[in-house]
Write an enzyme that holds these catalytic residues in place. Structure first.
Site, PDB file in Angstrom:
ATOM      1  N   GLY A  79      44.456  32.433  45.005  1.00 60.73           N
ATOM      2  CA  GLY A  79      45.361  31.730  44.093  1.00 60.73           C
ATOM      3  C   GLY A  79      45.080  31.929  42.613  1.00 60.73           C
ATOM      4  N   ASN A  91      46.548  34.139  40.700  1.00 63.77           N
ATOM      5  CA  ASN A  91      47.858  34.273  40.040  1.00 63.77           C
ATOM      6  C   ASN A  91      48.575  32.927  39.962  1.00 63.77           C
ATOM      7  OD1 ASN A  91      48.652  37.121  39.196  1.00 63.77           O
ATOM      8  ND2 ASN A  91      47.727  37.462  41.210  1.00 63.77           N
ATOM      9  N   ASN A 112      57.760  38.592  43.282  1.00 68.56           N
ATOM     10  CA  ASN A 112      56.457  38.920  43.873  1.00 68.56           C
ATOM     11  C   ASN A 112      55.652  39.707  42.859  1.00 68.56           C
ATOM     12  OD1 ASN A 112      54.480  39.223  45.981  1.00 68.56           O
ATOM     13  ND2 ASN A 112      55.146  41.355  46.198  1.00 68.56           N
ATOM     14  N   HIS A 156      52.716  42.657  42.809  1.00 71.07           N
ATOM     15  CA  HIS A 156      52.080  43.651  43.679  1.00 71.07           C
ATOM     16  C   HIS A 156      51.060  44.439  42.872  1.00 71.07           C
ATOM     17  CE1 HIS A 156      51.667  46.403  47.031  1.00 71.07           C
ATOM     18  NE2 HIS A 156      51.727  47.391  46.162  1.00 71.07           N
ATOM     19  N   ARG A 194      52.258  37.324  54.213  1.00 71.45           N
ATOM     20  CA  ARG A 194      53.102  37.434  55.412  1.00 71.45           C
ATOM     21  C   ARG A 194      54.386  38.137  55.043  1.00 71.45           C
ATOM     22  NH1 ARG A 194      52.054  36.054  60.419  1.00 71.45           N
ATOM     23  NH2 ARG A 194      54.131  35.252  60.739  1.00 71.45           N
ATOM     24  N   GLU A 218      47.395  41.312  35.920  1.00 69.82           N
ATOM     25  CA  GLU A 218      48.363  40.511  36.698  1.00 69.82           C
ATOM     26  C   GLU A 218      48.542  39.127  36.084  1.00 69.82           C
ATOM     27  OE1 GLU A 218      47.793  40.340  40.957  1.00 69.82           O
ATOM     28  OE2 GLU A 218      46.797  42.272  40.974  1.00 69.82           O
TER      29      GLU A 218
HETATM   30  C1  GRF Z   1      46.921  39.894  43.928  1.00 73.19           C
HETATM   31  O1  GRF Z   1      46.266  41.098  43.673  1.00 73.19           O
HETATM   32  C2  GRF Z   1      48.396  40.116  44.090  1.00 73.19           C
HETATM   33  O2  GRF Z   1      48.887  41.170  43.314  1.00 73.19           O
HETATM   34  C3  GRF Z   1      48.529  40.460  45.552  1.00 73.19           C
HETATM   35  O3  GRF Z   1      47.568  39.649  46.192  1.00 73.19           O
HETATM   36  C4  GRF Z   1      46.539  39.301  45.270  1.00 73.19           C
HETATM   37  C5  GRF Z   1      46.497  37.804  45.236  1.00 73.19           C
HETATM   38  O4  GRF Z   1      45.438  37.321  44.468  1.00 73.19           O
HETATM   39  N1  GRF Z   1      49.882  40.275  46.009  1.00 73.19           N
HETATM   40  P1  GRF Z   1      45.413  35.790  44.076  1.00 73.19           P
HETATM   41  O5  GRF Z   1      45.501  34.997  45.363  1.00 73.19           O
HETATM   42  O6  GRF Z   1      46.570  35.529  43.167  1.00 73.19           O
HETATM   43  O7  GRF Z   1      44.098  35.584  43.385  1.00 73.19           O
END
Ligand code: GRF
Length: 225
Positions: A17, A19, A112, A114, A96, A179
């Protein structure tokens, strides 16, 4: 002066989590145009749930194994977000696949992040695959979700260099820092209507500052003058 209308958003997570935390921090800014109305996790032990709780955000745990079908799980997620009045969903490390019905219900309302410069390296293990491919620039992408995995109109991207001593972990950390800056930024511009979907691509409004045309990331760098 009227207060900023804050669009209620939902966040879908499965793990750490970080992000989500970047979005929580952005939403704490007075002028940010969103508030997180609900965090949904399919994993009860997801660390992101603690981050949400610490910020006083409502959470729902929907373990996917409790549902007979993917469609039933997705319908429960939709119902939870609808009950919370959510208008836009951000997937943030949600691990998922979702059904075409879910994607259609949230068409152009489902974002999303990525960890690659799409369309390169769709799917998992992007950092190891980037190293194996020998790319010299890697990064991350915020996009609208379409039925096919890791496709959809690109809202924004951030590029980082790949360095000679990189391991997948070191590269992942560099991308992850990007990110955290990119996701809240793209969400804001999208909510403000300053980046807009036009068919299957996204147009950036003319008032949005873009990267100067003389600026580029060259790796390995040119010699200093
Ligand atoms: C991130 O690298 C995101 O780009 C990918 O999964 C990871 C999630 O990390 N989809 P977090 O749970 O946000 O720390």
């Amino acid at each position: 002066m009227s207060p900023t209308r804050r669009l209620p958003i939902g966040v879908m997570i499965s793990g750490r989590g970080s992000n989500l935390q970047a979005l929580i921090d952005a939403c704490a800014e007075p002028a940010y145009p969103a508030r997180i109305a609900l965090v949904v996790s399919n994993v009860a032990a997801a660390r992101g749930l603690e981050r949400a709780r610490a910020a006083g955000i409502a959470t729902r745990i929907l373990p996917h194994r409790d549902f007979a079908t993917r469609a039933a799980f997705d319908a429960a997620v939709t119902a939870a977000f609808e009950d919370a009045g959510v208008e836009i969903i951000c997937m943030a490390g949600f691990m998922r696949l979702v059904t075409p019905e879910f994607v259609a219900r949230w068409h152009d309302r489902l974002l999303n992040i990525h960890p690659s410069l799409l369309p390169a390296f769709r799917g998992l293990d992007t950092h190891a695959r980037a190293l194996a491919a020998g790319v010299k620039v890697h990064g991350c992408t915020v996009h609208l979700v379409r039925s096919e995995l890791d496709t959809g109109p690109i809202l924004g991207q951030a590029a980082v260099p790949v360095l000679p001593a990189d391991t997948p972990e070191r590269l992942a950390a560099r991308v992850l820092a990007a990110e955290h800056r990119l996701y809240p930024h793209c969400l804001r511009l999208f909510i403000e209507g300053r980046i807009r979907v036009a068919g299957e691509v996204v147009e950036i409004d003319s008032d949005v500052e873009t990267v100067p045309t003389d600026r580029c990331l060259i790796n390995p760098p040119l010699p200093k003058p």
